[in-house]
Design a protein around this motif. Sequence first.
Motif, short mmCIF file in Angstrom:
data_model
loop_
_atom_site.label_atom_id
_atom_site.label_comp_id
_atom_site.label_asym_id
_atom_site.label_seq_id
_atom_site.Cartn_x
_atom_site.Cartn_y
_atom_site.Cartn_z
N ILE A 181 0.82 -1.21 0.00
CA ILE A 181 0.00 0.00 0.00
C ILE A 181 0.85 1.26 0.00
N ILE A 182 1.89 1.31 0.83
CA ILE A 182 2.69 2.53 0.90
C ILE A 182 3.43 2.80 -0.41
N GLN A 183 3.89 1.75 -1.09
CA GLN A 183 4.52 1.95 -2.40
C GLN A 183 3.50 2.44 -3.42
N ALA A 184 2.31 1.82 -3.42
CA ALA A 184 1.25 2.23 -4.35
C ALA A 184 0.82 3.66 -4.07
N VAL A 185 0.73 4.03 -2.80
CA VAL A 185 0.34 5.39 -2.44
C VAL A 185 1.38 6.40 -2.92
N THR A 186 2.65 6.05 -2.82
CA THR A 186 3.73 6.94 -3.29
C THR A 186 3.61 7.19 -4.79
N TYR A 187 3.44 6.13 -5.56
CA TYR A 187 3.27 6.29 -7.01
C TYR A 187 1.96 7.00 -7.33
#
Length: 288
Positions: free
Chosen positions: A28-34
Amino acid sequence: MIYITLSIFCSVTVAVLLKLAKRYQISIIQAVTYNYLTALILCFLFFKPDVSVITPAAPWPIYISLAVLLPSIFLFLAASVKNLGIVKTDIAQRLSLFIPILAAYFIFKEDFNNLKFIGLAVGFVAILLTFIRKNDKQSESNKWIYPVFVFVGFGVIDVLFKQIALHKELPYTTSLFTVFCLAFLVSLIIVIVMVLVKKIKLQLVNLICGIILGLFNFGNILFYLKAHQALAKNPSTVFAAMNLGVIVVGSLIGILIFKEKLSRLNYAGIVLALAAVILITLSQIYAV
């Protein structure tokens, strides 16, 4: 109404994507960053913000607060969708409108009519009924904390964005671009720390999910703003249609597609949530 429909579609799609994240092992945190990188680029292309007007006099404390809150609330949103489903999470997000309304009454000293008081009371009961769970296990009962954070977080974010809108020295879209930029940086720092400390790997699937998430997240904002422009004389129409639409569509998708189980009290909570939004909207229309 096409803009309202598109905004509802984008908003509910974000919740659906977060629901599917666990199935495809999305970070989730990687997806949120992108997601914020995508929203940042789209904001630049569509709104063409003039960054030269950003000065030390800009409301930086609000910008920074939003930069921290936005990625944080996304994580709680994902946890709420994962643990309690789309139905309850969407209701928590939409009923968060009570927080800026209460802020208007207690902080900004706005006058309230009886309809608004009744709407707030009905909304409070709706929240209680919506989050009641039959399972009394400790691990299960603690999950209510996620929609509570969603409720409070989105409410505070709404108040902060309203504060930005009152800052007439800067265009709203320029402030929005600045907030997205800072939110991306905060998210990026978290990802870098996780990669260096916890040895988390960057994966292509997170990039793809983040881009899709960013498209719909930005689409929700873009179409919502366009709806307000198209119906400038009827803002309450946009407000009501958007909130009611998300609750209804989100509930139908959660119940029919994801087979989320709700009790009779939960269904009563959904009905009362709709009633609360209608009452608050009517209170705006008939405000003296």
